[in-house]
Design a protein around this motif. Structure first.
Motif, PDB file in Angstrom:
ATOM      1  N   LEU A 273      -4.345 -17.090   0.643  1.00  0.00           N
ATOM      2  CA  LEU A 273      -3.076 -16.846  -0.034  1.00  0.00           C
ATOM      3  C   LEU A 273      -2.535 -18.110  -0.689  1.00  0.00           C
ATOM      4  O   LEU A 273      -2.711 -19.221  -0.180  1.00  0.00           O
ATOM      5  CB  LEU A 273      -2.044 -16.310   0.966  1.00  0.00           C
ATOM      6  N   LYS A 274      -1.851 -17.923  -1.811  1.00  0.00           N
ATOM      7  CA  LYS A 274      -1.238 -19.022  -2.555  1.00  0.00           C
ATOM      8  C   LYS A 274       0.271 -18.801  -2.628  1.00  0.00           C
ATOM      9  O   LYS A 274       0.751 -17.670  -2.530  1.00  0.00           O
ATOM     10  CB  LYS A 274      -1.827 -19.104  -3.967  1.00  0.00           C
ATOM     11  N   VAL A 275       0.993 -19.889  -2.825  1.00  0.00           N
ATOM     12  CA  VAL A 275       2.450 -19.826  -2.892  1.00  0.00           C
ATOM     13  C   VAL A 275       2.880 -18.952  -4.069  1.00  0.00           C
ATOM     14  O   VAL A 275       2.341 -19.060  -5.170  1.00  0.00           O
ATOM     15  CB  VAL A 275       3.050 -21.240  -3.037  1.00  0.00           C
ATOM     16  N   GLY A 276       3.839 -18.068  -3.799  1.00  0.00           N
ATOM     17  CA  GLY A 276       4.386 -17.218  -4.846  1.00  0.00           C
ATOM     18  C   GLY A 276       3.709 -15.874  -5.008  1.00  0.00           C
ATOM     19  O   GLY A 276       4.146 -15.053  -5.816  1.00  0.00           O
ATOM     20  N   GLU A 277       2.674 -15.610  -4.217  1.00  0.00           N
ATOM     21  CA  GLU A 277       1.959 -14.343  -4.353  1.00  0.00           C
ATOM     22  C   GLU A 277       2.678 -13.229  -3.601  1.00  0.00           C
ATOM     23  O   GLU A 277       3.371 -13.466  -2.600  1.00  0.00           O
ATOM     24  CB  GLU A 277       0.528 -14.471  -3.841  1.00  0.00           C
ATOM     25  N   VAL A 278       2.489 -12.010  -4.096  1.00  0.00           N
ATOM     26  CA  VAL A 278       3.050 -10.814  -3.463  1.00  0.00           C
ATOM     27  C   VAL A 278       1.960 -10.201  -2.586  1.00  0.00           C
ATOM     28  O   VAL A 278       0.899  -9.799  -3.084  1.00  0.00           O
ATOM     29  CB  VAL A 278       3.522  -9.792  -4.515  1.00  0.00           C
ATOM     30  N   VAL A 279       2.223 -10.145  -1.272  1.00  0.00           N
ATOM     31  CA  VAL A 279       1.245  -9.639  -0.304  1.00  0.00           C
ATOM     32  C   VAL A 279       1.765  -8.322   0.256  1.00  0.00           C
ATOM     33  O   VAL A 279       2.875  -8.270   0.803  1.00  0.00           O
ATOM     34  CB  VAL A 279       1.019 -10.653   0.830  1.00  0.00           C
ATOM     35  N   VAL A 280       0.970  -7.283   0.152  1.00  0.00           N
ATOM     36  CA  VAL A 280       1.404  -5.930   0.519  1.00  0.00           C
ATOM     37  C   VAL A 280       0.477  -5.340   1.571  1.00  0.00           C
ATOM     38  O   VAL A 280      -0.748  -5.497   1.497  1.00  0.00           O
ATOM     39  CB  VAL A 280       1.426  -5.012  -0.728  1.00  0.00           C
ATOM     40  N   ASP A 281       1.072  -4.677   2.557  1.00  0.00           N
ATOM     41  CA  ASP A 281       0.329  -3.876   3.528  1.00  0.00           C
ATOM     42  C   ASP A 281       0.813  -2.435   3.389  1.00  0.00           C
ATOM     43  O   ASP A 281       1.859  -2.068   3.931  1.00  0.00           O
ATOM     44  CB  ASP A 281       0.570  -4.385   4.950  1.00  0.00           C
ATOM     45  N   PRO A 282       0.089  -1.588   2.661  1.00  0.00           N
ATOM     46  CA  PRO A 282       0.549  -0.217   2.397  1.00  0.00           C
ATOM     47  C   PRO A 282       0.538   0.688   3.624  1.00  0.00           C
ATOM     48  O   PRO A 282       1.154   1.743   3.603  1.00  0.00           O
ATOM     49  CB  PRO A 282      -0.438   0.296   1.340  1.00  0.00           C
ATOM     50  N   MET A 283      -0.202   0.326   4.686  1.00  0.00           N
ATOM     51  CA  MET A 283      -0.252   1.118   5.915  1.00  0.00           C
ATOM     52  C   MET A 283       0.016   0.178   7.083  1.00  0.00           C
ATOM     53  O   MET A 283      -0.857  -0.109   7.894  1.00  0.00           O
ATOM     54  CB  MET A 283      -1.625   1.791   6.060  1.00  0.00           C
ATOM     55  N   CYS A 284       1.249  -0.319   7.189  1.00  0.00           N
ATOM     56  CA  CYS A 284       1.554  -1.450   8.071  1.00  0.00           C
ATOM     57  C   CYS A 284       1.650  -1.070   9.540  1.00  0.00           C
ATOM     58  O   CYS A 284       1.568  -1.936  10.402  1.00  0.00           O
ATOM     59  CB  CYS A 284       2.832  -2.138   7.619  1.00  0.00           C
ATOM     60  N   GLY A 285       1.849   0.206   9.884  1.00  0.00           N
ATOM     61  CA  GLY A 285       1.924   0.602  11.294  1.00  0.00           C
ATOM     62  C   GLY A 285       3.080  -0.067  12.010  1.00  0.00           C
ATOM     63  O   GLY A 285       4.243   0.225  11.737  1.00  0.00           O
ATOM     64  N   THR A 286       2.775  -1.006  12.910  1.00  0.00           N
ATOM     65  CA  THR A 286       3.822  -1.716  13.650  1.00  0.00           C
ATOM     66  C   THR A 286       4.213  -3.036  13.003  1.00  0.00           C
ATOM     67  O   THR A 286       5.040  -3.764  13.548  1.00  0.00           O
ATOM     68  CB  THR A 286       3.366  -1.980  15.095  1.00  0.00           C
ATOM     69  N   GLY A 287       3.596  -3.380  11.874  1.00  0.00           N
ATOM     70  CA  GLY A 287       3.997  -4.570  11.122  1.00  0.00           C
ATOM     71  C   GLY A 287       3.285  -5.847  11.516  1.00  0.00           C
ATOM     72  O   GLY A 287       3.790  -6.941  11.240  1.00  0.00           O
ATOM     73  N   SER A 288       2.122  -5.764  12.144  1.00  0.00           N
ATOM     74  CA  SER A 288       1.400  -6.974  12.574  1.00  0.00           C
ATOM     75  C   SER A 288       1.050  -7.875  11.396  1.00  0.00           C
ATOM     76  O   SER A 288       1.249  -9.097  11.457  1.00  0.00           O
ATOM     77  CB  SER A 288       0.112  -6.588  13.320  1.00  0.00           C
ATOM     78  N   ILE A 289       0.528  -7.284  10.316  1.00  0.00           N
ATOM     79  CA  ILE A 289       0.050  -8.080   9.182  1.00  0.00           C
ATOM     80  C   ILE A 289       1.199  -8.753   8.430  1.00  0.00           C
ATOM     81  O   ILE A 289       1.167  -9.970   8.211  1.00  0.00           O
ATOM     82  CB  ILE A 289      -0.821  -7.213   8.251  1.00  0.00           C
ATOM     83  N   CYS A 300       5.165 -16.886   0.310  1.00  0.00           N
ATOM     84  CA  CYS A 300       4.767 -15.609  -0.298  1.00  0.00           C
ATOM     85  C   CYS A 300       5.789 -14.529   0.028  1.00  0.00           C
ATOM     86  O   CYS A 300       6.559 -14.645   0.990  1.00  0.00           O
ATOM     87  CB  CYS A 300       3.391 -15.179   0.209  1.00  0.00           C
ATOM     88  N   LEU A 301       5.777 -13.478  -0.767  1.00  0.00           N
ATOM     89  CA  LEU A 301       6.606 -12.298  -0.499  1.00  0.00           C
ATOM     90  C   LEU A 301       5.758 -11.288   0.261  1.00  0.00           C
ATOM     91  O   LEU A 301       4.721 -10.846  -0.242  1.00  0.00           O
ATOM     92  CB  LEU A 301       7.115 -11.689  -1.801  1.00  0.00           C
ATOM     93  N   HIS A 302       6.197 -10.927   1.459  1.00  0.00           N
ATOM     94  CA  HIS A 302       5.423 -10.024   2.315  1.00  0.00           C
ATOM     95  C   HIS A 302       6.135  -8.682   2.415  1.00  0.00           C
ATOM     96  O   HIS A 302       7.301  -8.604   2.819  1.00  0.00           O
ATOM     97  CB  HIS A 302       5.247 -10.636   3.706  1.00  0.00           C
ATOM     98  N   VAL A 303       5.426  -7.633   2.049  1.00  0.00           N
ATOM     99  CA  VAL A 303       5.982  -6.285   2.001  1.00  0.00           C
ATOM    100  C   VAL A 303       5.109  -5.365   2.839  1.00  0.00           C
ATOM    101  O   VAL A 303       3.875  -5.389   2.733  1.00  0.00           O
ATOM    102  CB  VAL A 303       6.056  -5.755   0.552  1.00  0.00           C
ATOM    103  N   GLY A 304       5.730  -4.570   3.685  1.00  0.00           N
ATOM    104  CA  GLY A 304       5.012  -3.596   4.492  1.00  0.00           C
ATOM    105  C   GLY A 304       5.589  -2.209   4.301  1.00  0.00           C
ATOM    106  O   GLY A 304       6.798  -2.052   4.093  1.00  0.00           O
ATOM    107  N   GLY A 305       4.754  -1.215   4.349  1.00  0.00           N
ATOM    108  CA  GLY A 305       5.216   0.163   4.182  1.00  0.00           C
ATOM    109  C   GLY A 305       4.337   1.135   4.933  1.00  0.00           C
ATOM    110  O   GLY A 305       3.194   0.834   5.273  1.00  0.00           O
ATOM    111  N   ASP A 306       4.883   2.306   5.204  1.00  0.00           N
ATOM    112  CA  ASP A 306       4.128   3.350   5.890  1.00  0.00           C
ATOM    113  C   ASP A 306       4.810   4.681   5.574  1.00  0.00           C
ATOM    114  O   ASP A 306       5.976   4.707   5.154  1.00  0.00           O
ATOM    115  CB  ASP A 306       4.088   3.112   7.394  1.00  0.00           C
ATOM    116  N   ASN A 307       4.100   5.766   5.779  1.00  0.00           N
ATOM    117  CA  ASN A 307       4.698   7.081   5.508  1.00  0.00           C
ATOM    118  C   ASN A 307       5.202   7.764   6.769  1.00  0.00           C
ATOM    119  O   ASN A 307       5.670   8.899   6.728  1.00  0.00           O
ATOM    120  CB  ASN A 307       3.679   7.990   4.799  1.00  0.00           C
ATOM    121  N   SER A 308       5.111   7.074   7.923  1.00  0.00           N
ATOM    122  CA  SER A 308       5.537   7.650   9.198  1.00  0.00           C
ATOM    123  C   SER A 308       6.891   7.080   9.596  1.00  0.00           C
ATOM    124  O   SER A 308       7.083   5.856   9.615  1.00  0.00           O
ATOM    125  CB  SER A 308       4.495   7.356  10.278  1.00  0.00           C
ATOM    126  N   GLY A 309       7.810   7.958   9.960  1.00  0.00           N
ATOM    127  CA  GLY A 309       9.119   7.509  10.413  1.00  0.00           C
ATOM    128  C   GLY A 309       9.047   6.731  11.709  1.00  0.00           C
ATOM    129  O   GLY A 309       9.757   5.739  11.905  1.00  0.00           O
TER     130      GLY A 309
END
Length: 519
Positions: A273-289, A300-309
């Motif tokens: 990873l490099k400074v300023g990059e957008v890092v995405v985890d589309p299936m983050c689960g409990t958010g480990s990554i 970096c900008l770290h974004v996590g998402g999931d479709n489960s409530g």
């Protein structure tokens, strides 16, 4: 195409297995000198652990074995060693016997192993233990729970019952403050050709260690752990430097398939990873990554998402706990994203808008600016569908995610549809010729078939075979090709053409057979 991908995976794995740097493992001689530190790693990620160790500790000599990394250091490096994020457990080598030949008689071999205890410098071991003690006293909520469970089981076995919770809490306080040695021996046997078993070796060696040192034995609430490894042709005695595995460091709210923090870090390391990059985890689960990324790569900008409530609630809990309670309804992590009170994180609806990510009033990805500035490890959390991501085209730099294995979560039949759809959508939001994707999965066939279908959009750069809870999984590092994403392009087109050609050839052969029979 699929055969070529399989050949590429095998060739790379064979190449990395040959990159072993040999060093001489030092035995403990005197306090303050150089000693050998060992670290256990998820099998397959040894080379990423070496990269971190050499960078953070300025280590030159190291040795790699399956699931372990050895390197030389001094007691002054203990603070830095405990900050390593790619390793699970740490231990200090006391003595290692190479080319050790085991006796075929059990009783004789047990006596030989027990007599080793009188040859070891236990005074030096206790000094190193005292130096290391301040770095492993503090336990998180999960570790305290594990210690209580361990004590409870031990009492049930010995007394037919268990003490109250107040007694257990007082024992924890004693464990954290006491500098008296309460030890146990833990044995690990490699293979089954030895004449002794692990429990027998633990019992015999532990008794001799107590005779040699006078330490108290405590099998459940111990603060010093002696490790005994019975190898195929070696015998090693070591001092454990970590009472609990380091992969539990960030997670207190677990799901069915929670990814280890150490594996998450190793996957992020692969992406460079490099400074300023957008890092995405589309299936983050409990958010480990995203949590690991926010702690180590703060630029970096770290974004996590999931479709489960339920997954979203766990992410809120873990992010909140690691930020001192901020981000979980202003509490201390006990309330997991309830809907009655206003949360610092706003869960966006599962919708897709090509104009960009769903933004709040302040232009954030679901995090209020006021609260975000207070967060030590800011992680953006959005609820979405991984096959319909709410991102503009060509906006994501890196994607790191743990795909459904098809075991506890989903099925391999579902993966055949999910994987290509996800990769196709990820190609849309990724930057052409620049973006990387690091994917972990057990369902290799579905993954390789998806790469074959989408070879115009993704190229396979690297394959790492890893052991995840006994499953032989794989981590794939993909690179976005320079092929432009075309909306409405059918990524199954080539496969359909092959099926048509195959069916056409088959029908032609059947017709010829019927013609010969004059039917």
């Amino acid at each position: 195409m699929l055969a070529r991908l399989l050949k590429h995976c095998l060739t790379q794995q064979r190449t990395y297995s040959l990159l072993h740097h040999k060093m001489k493992i030092l035995d403990m001689e005197k306090f303050g000198g150089e000693v050998t530190i060992g670290a256990t790693v998820a099998t397959g990620f040894e080379f990423t652990a070496v990269d971190e160790i050499t960078k953070k500790l300025d280590v030159v000599d190291y040795d790699i074995t399956q699931g372990k990394v050895f390197f030389t250091a001094t007691s002054e490096c203990f603070a830095k060693i405990h900050q390593l994020r790619s390793v699970d457990k740490l231990f200090l080598v006391v003595k290692r016997y190479e080319n050790y030949v085991y006796d075929v008689t059990k009783e004789v071999e047990l006596e030989r192993i027990g007599s080793v205890a009188f040859e070891l410098p236990w005074e030096q071991v206790e000094k190193y233990w005292s130096e290391n003690r301040p770095f492993c006293i503090k336990m998180n909520k999960f570790q305290k729970h594990k210690l209580r469970e361990r004590k409870k089981k031990r009492r049930q076995l010995n007394l037919g019952g268990c003490g109250g919770e107040d007694k257990e809490d007082s024992d924890l306080e004693v464990w954290e403050k006491s500098m008296d040695v309460n030890f146990r021996v833990t044995c690990n046997r490699v293979g089954k050709k030895q004449s002794v078993t692990s429990p027998e070796a633990e019992y015999k060696f532990g008794g001799y260690v107590q005779d040699a040192t006078g330490w108290n034995v405590n099998l459940s609430c111990y603060n010093l752990e002696v490790l005994l490894e019975i190898g195929v042709d070696s015998l090693m005695v070591a001092l454990s430097l970590t009472p609990f595995s380091l992969h539990h460091r960030n997670i207190e709210y677990f799901g069915r398939t929670t990814l280890r923090s150490t594996i998450a870090y190793n996957m992020l390391m692969l992406c460079k990873l490099k400074v300023g990059e957008v890092v995405v985890d589309p299936m983050c689960g409990t958010g480990s990554i995203p949590l690991e990324g926010a702690m180590e790569w703060k630029g970096c900008l770290h974004v996590g998402g999931d479709n489960s409530g339920a997954a979203m609630e766990r992410v809120f809990g873990n992010v909140g706990v690691n930020n001192g309670g901020l981000g979980v309804n202003g509490g201390k992590g006990d309330n997991l994203g309830g809907t009655e009170e206003k949360s610092d994180f706003e869960v966006n609806d599962d919708t897709r808008d090509n104009s960009g990510v769903n933004e709040g009033e302040n232009g954030n990805l679901g995090v209020n600016n006021e609260k975000k500035s207070k967060l030590k490890y800011p992680v953006e959390v959005v609820r979405w569908d991984a096959t319909r991501l709410p991102w503009r085209d060509s906006t994501v730099d890196v994607c790191v995610t743990d795909l459904p294995f098809g075991k506890r979560m989903g099925s391999q039949h579902d993966n055949r549809v999910l994987y290509p759809r996800f990769l196709h959508e990820l190609a849309r939001v990724s930057k052409v010729g620049v973006s990387r994707a690091c994917l972990l999965t057990y369902d290799r066939r579905s993954a390789l078939n998806s790469f074959s279908k989408l070879h115009k959009l993704w190229s396979l750069k690297r394959t790492v075979n890893v052991n995840i809870g006994g499953l032989r999984a794989a981590v794939y590092l993909l690179g976005r090709t320079k092929h432009e994403f075309v909306i409405g392009e059918d990524f199954n087109l080539e496969e359909k053409k092959k099926k048509v050609q195959k069916n056409g050839t088959k029908n032609k052969k059947i017709s010829e057979k019927f013609e010969k029979l004059d039917i």
